[in-house]
Design an enzyme around this catalytic site. Structure first.
Site, PDB file in Angstrom:
ATOM      1  CB  ILE A  36      37.202  31.093  35.837  1.00  0.00           C
ATOM      2  CG1 ILE A  36      37.157  30.097  34.700  1.00  0.00           C
ATOM      3  CG2 ILE A  36      38.524  31.845  35.863  1.00  0.00           C
ATOM      4  CD1 ILE A  36      37.119  30.723  33.317  1.00  0.00           C
ATOM      5  CG  HIS A 106      35.550  41.475  41.300  1.00  0.00           C
ATOM      6  ND1 HIS A 106      36.137  42.381  40.447  1.00  0.00           N
ATOM      7  CD2 HIS A 106      36.573  40.760  41.836  1.00  0.00           C
ATOM      8  CE1 HIS A 106      37.446  42.214  40.452  1.00  0.00           C
ATOM      9  NE2 HIS A 106      37.741  41.241  41.310  1.00  0.00           N
TER      10      HIS A 106
HETATM   11  P1  5GP Z   1      40.728  40.323  41.314  1.00  0.00           P
HETATM   12  O1  5GP Z   1      42.176  39.966  41.398  1.00  0.00           O
HETATM   13  O2  5GP Z   1      40.458  41.343  40.228  1.00  0.00           O
HETATM   14  O3  5GP Z   1      40.156  40.711  42.647  1.00  0.00           O
HETATM   15  O4  5GP Z   1      39.966  38.997  40.951  1.00  0.00           O
HETATM   16  C1  5GP Z   1      39.504  38.669  39.673  1.00  0.00           C
HETATM   17  C2  5GP Z   1      38.957  37.266  39.746  1.00  0.00           C
HETATM   18  O5  5GP Z   1      38.252  37.010  38.566  1.00  0.00           O
HETATM   19  C3  5GP Z   1      40.025  36.186  39.891  1.00  0.00           C
HETATM   20  O6  5GP Z   1      39.793  35.434  41.077  1.00  0.00           O
HETATM   21  C4  5GP Z   1      39.858  35.345  38.622  1.00  0.00           C
HETATM   22  O7  5GP Z   1      40.041  33.966  38.841  1.00  0.00           O
HETATM   23  C5  5GP Z   1      38.444  35.673  38.201  1.00  0.00           C
HETATM   24  N1  5GP Z   1      38.212  35.591  36.772  1.00  0.00           N
HETATM   25  C6  5GP Z   1      38.991  36.108  35.775  1.00  0.00           C
HETATM   26  N2  5GP Z   1      38.453  35.856  34.572  1.00  0.00           N
HETATM   27  C7  5GP Z   1      37.303  35.168  34.813  1.00  0.00           C
HETATM   28  C8  5GP Z   1      36.300  34.632  33.951  1.00  0.00           C
HETATM   29  O8  5GP Z   1      36.346  34.736  32.724  1.00  0.00           O
HETATM   30  N3  5GP Z   1      35.249  34.000  34.547  1.00  0.00           N
HETATM   31  C9  5GP Z   1      35.164  33.872  35.915  1.00  0.00           C
HETATM   32  N4  5GP Z   1      34.101  33.232  36.395  1.00  0.00           N
HETATM   33  N5  5GP Z   1      36.092  34.369  36.753  1.00  0.00           N
HETATM   34  C10 5GP Z   1      37.157  35.010  36.194  1.00  0.00           C
END
Ligand code: 5GP
Length: 122
Positions: A36, A106
């Site tokens: 997002i 992820h």
């Molecule tokens: P992390 O920091 O956990 O590795 O990355 C989480 C990712 O999830 C971030 O890049 C953030 O932009 C993405 N993200 C968070 N909420 C959402 C959402 O509701 N939809 C999508 N498509 N991505 C999200």
């Protein structure tokens, strides 16, 4: 310490269809969708459908079928997004030191611009 999965995390809600997503690929055990807040022209997240918190959790407890499906999904997305030619980065953040925002495994697939060195000193 056993892994503890919070089924109220945002990706669990996406998997249940409670929140929309821009799907790139769906397979039996995995889902890939666009981040997002993209940090590169290509920024796709690939997640398993099962309740795994981190990569190590998944690698230790997922079935062979889930692990194969997930890795094949990463490969398929790389091909679909055409990232091999210009190069790409695959990242999976875990826990506090890894600054993991969403506690559902992820991997980020990032491509389409020079991505700089792997780590910057905080
Ligand atoms: P992390 O920091 O956990 O590795 O990355 C989480 C990712 O999830 C971030 O890049 C953030 O932009 C993405 N993200 C968070 N909420 C959402 C959402 O509701 N939809 C999508 N498509 N991505 C999200």
């Amino acid at each position: 310490m056993p892994y503890s999965y919070d089924d109220q995390n945002i990706f669990a809600k996406i998997l249940r269809g409670e929140i929309p997503n821009d799907t790139v690929l769906e397979t039996e055990h995995s889902l890939a969708f666009r981040d997002i807040r993209p940090q590169a022209p290509v920024h796709v997240l690939v997640i398993p459908k099962g309740p795994y918190v981190t990569y190590d959790h998944f690698a230790q407890e997922a079935s062979d079928a889930e692990i194969v499906d997930f890795n094949r999904a990463v490969g398929t997305v790389c091909k679909m997004e055409g990232v091999e030619a210009g190069g790409f980065r695959l990242i999976s953040n875990a826990g506090e030191a890894g600054v993991q925002e969403v506690p559902h495994l992820h991997v980020h697939i990032l491509a389409g611009r020079p991505l700089g060195r792997m780590l910057a000193r905080a």
